[in-house]
Enzyme design. Structure first.
Site, PDB file in Angstrom:
ATOM      1  CB  SER A   1      -0.891   0.005   1.242  1.00  0.00           C
ATOM      2  OG  SER A   1      -1.444   1.300   1.391  1.00  0.00           O
TER       3      SER A   1
ATOM      4  CG  HIS B   1      -3.865  -1.469  -1.545  1.00  0.00           C
ATOM      5  ND1 HIS B   1      -4.996  -2.173  -1.901  1.00  0.00           N
ATOM      6  CD2 HIS B   1      -4.233  -0.682  -0.495  1.00  0.00           C
ATOM      7  CE1 HIS B   1      -5.992  -1.846  -1.094  1.00  0.00           C
ATOM      8  NE2 HIS B   1      -5.563  -0.924  -0.231  1.00  0.00           N
TER       9      HIS B   1
ATOM     10  CG  ASP C   1      -5.121   2.487   0.926  1.00  0.00           C
ATOM     11  OD1 ASP C   1      -6.077   1.705   0.863  1.00  0.00           O
ATOM     12  OD2 ASP C   1      -3.980   2.152   1.310  1.00  0.00           O
TER      13      ASP C   1
ATOM     14  CG  MET D   1      -8.369   7.135   2.809  1.00  0.00           C
ATOM     15  SD  MET D   1      -7.527   7.063   4.389  1.00  0.00           S
ATOM     16  CE  MET D   1      -6.629   5.510   4.230  1.00  0.00           C
TER      17      MET D   1
ATOM     18  CG  HIS E   1      -9.284   0.244  -0.343  1.00  0.00           C
ATOM     19  ND1 HIS E   1      -8.642   0.005   0.851  1.00  0.00           N
ATOM     20  CD2 HIS E   1     -10.616   0.277  -0.051  1.00  0.00           C
ATOM     21  CE1 HIS E   1      -9.539  -0.108   1.815  1.00  0.00           C
ATOM     22  NE2 HIS E   1     -10.734   0.070   1.304  1.00  0.00           N
TER      23      HIS E   1
ATOM     24  CG  MET F   1     -11.362   3.292   2.307  1.00  0.00           C
ATOM     25  SD  MET F   1      -9.784   3.218   3.203  1.00  0.00           S
ATOM     26  CE  MET F   1      -8.652   3.369   1.836  1.00  0.00           C
TER      27      MET F   1
ATOM     28  CG  MET G   1     -11.563  -3.015   5.289  1.00  0.00           C
ATOM     29  SD  MET G   1     -10.067  -2.493   4.430  1.00  0.00           S
ATOM     30  CE  MET G   1      -9.184  -1.596   5.717  1.00  0.00           C
TER      31      MET G   1
ATOM     32  CG  ASP H   1      -6.161  -2.793   3.194  1.00  0.00           C
ATOM     33  OD1 ASP H   1      -5.087  -2.557   3.757  1.00  0.00           O
ATOM     34  OD2 ASP H   1      -6.789  -1.957   2.506  1.00  0.00           O
TER      35      ASP H   1
HETATM   36  C1  DX5 Z   1      -6.304   1.477   5.703  1.00  0.00           C
HETATM   37  C2  DX5 Z   1      -5.855   1.213   4.283  1.00  0.00           C
HETATM   38  C3  DX5 Z   1      -4.721   0.279   4.166  1.00  0.00           C
HETATM   39  C4  DX5 Z   1      -3.446   0.725   4.823  1.00  0.00           C
HETATM   40  C5  DX5 Z   1      -2.851  -0.481   5.452  1.00  0.00           C
HETATM   41  O1  DX5 Z   1      -7.542   2.075   5.704  1.00  0.00           O
HETATM   42  O2  DX5 Z   1      -6.926   0.705   3.501  1.00  0.00           O
HETATM   43  O3  DX5 Z   1      -4.481  -0.097   2.821  1.00  0.00           O
HETATM   44  O4  DX5 Z   1      -2.504   1.277   3.936  1.00  0.00           O
HETATM   45  O5  DX5 Z   1      -1.751  -0.115   6.192  1.00  0.00           O
HETATM   46  P1  DX5 Z   1      -0.975  -1.102   7.149  1.00  0.00           P
HETATM   47  O6  DX5 Z   1      -0.473  -2.237   6.285  1.00  0.00           O
HETATM   48  O7  DX5 Z   1       0.125  -0.261   7.689  1.00  0.00           O
HETATM   49  O8  DX5 Z   1      -1.934  -1.584   8.188  1.00  0.00           O
HETATM   50 ZN    ZN Z   2      -6.482  -0.170   1.508  1.00  0.00          ZN
END
Ligand code: DX5
Ligand code: ZN
Length: 225
Positions: free
Chosen positions: A9, A34, A36, A38, A68, A70, A139, A177
């Site tokens: 990620s 990956h 992310d 947000m 991903h 969010m 998750m 994840d």
């Molecule tokens: C959290 C993200 C993850 C995050 C995971 O909401 O969706 O992808 O990057 O990070 P680690 O591997 O550090 O838990």
């Molecule tokens: Zn993620």
């Protein structure tokens, strides 16, 4: 059995030199990026959007990009991510008013659609969607931040979803994840996952190759057991 994929990620990468850091991670053996997204609305954090995805493609990143989402709403950003070079696009079903419509939209734009299930999200969201999804992302932490510890109860959910995928007869990737580390990746794989998102475990270490090799060694032991 699907090949195990490691999906670092980039949430935990160095954003001031994202292209270079992502390239180094892939050279060290990462299979998938990956990505992310947000929005400070669906989750209490704000990250990156389609322009950054496109910039990574223009920089020369050719491996699959696993977007991903969010965010809420979901639909209006889907075409932008498809045009920006996304491979997988996953979203949280609670964030879409019409889940099948969103899945169809992702597919129409040529990407692989998937649902993301939070630790408390019921599996009923899979009842009428298994025939269209290509990936399910479980998750192992609450979404919004990297560096959290895995919530143990989520492994039970992972085993349940793995069974459902088997019953469906479809080739659906089962991704995880949050809180994935070298020392728990074998237990997670034994619970059915075949794609492993890891942020801080990889980008938080100076030697990405060592971490990814260590993860693959742990995974190889699962296959041979
Ligand atoms: C959290 C993200 C993850 C995050 C995971 O909401 O969706 O992808 O990057 O990070 P680690 O591997 O550090 O838990
Ligand atoms: Zn993620």
């Amino acid at each position: 059995m699907n090949k195990f994929l490691i999906a670092p990620s980039i949430l935990a990468a160095d954003f001031s030199r994202l292209g270079e850091d992502t390239t180094n991670m892939i050279a060290a053996g990462g299979d998938v990026v990956h990505f992310d997204v947000m929005d400070n609305h669906y989750v209490p954090n704000l990250t990156i959007g389609p322009m950054v995805c496109e910039a990574l493609r223009n920089y020369g990143i050719t491996v699959p990009i696993d977007v991903h989402l969010m965010i809420k709403p979901v639909d209006r950003i889907v075409p932008a991510f498809a045009k920006a070079g996304a491979t997988y696009i996953t979203f949280h079903p609670e964030a879409s008013e019409h889940i099948v419509r969103t899945l169809q939209l992702i597919k129409e734009y040529g990407c692989k659609p998937g649902l993301v299930l939070n630790p408390a999200t019921p599996l009923t969201y899979l009842d009428y969607t298994m025939d269209i999804i290509d990936v399910i992302l479980i998750m192992l932490v609450n979404p919004g931040f990297g560096g959290q510890s895995l919530i143990q109860g989520t492994l039970r959910k992972l085993r349940q979803v793995s069974k459902l995928i088997g019953l469906s007869g479809r080739n659906i990737r089962l991704s995880v994840d949050g809180g994935v580390k070298v020392d728990n990746i074998a237990a997670i794989a034994a619970s059915g996952a075949d794609m492993f998102v890891a942020g801080s475990a990889i980008f938080g270490e100076p030697d990405y190759r060592k971490v990814i090799d260590d993860m693959r060694r742990e995974l190889a032991a699962v296959v041979h057991s």
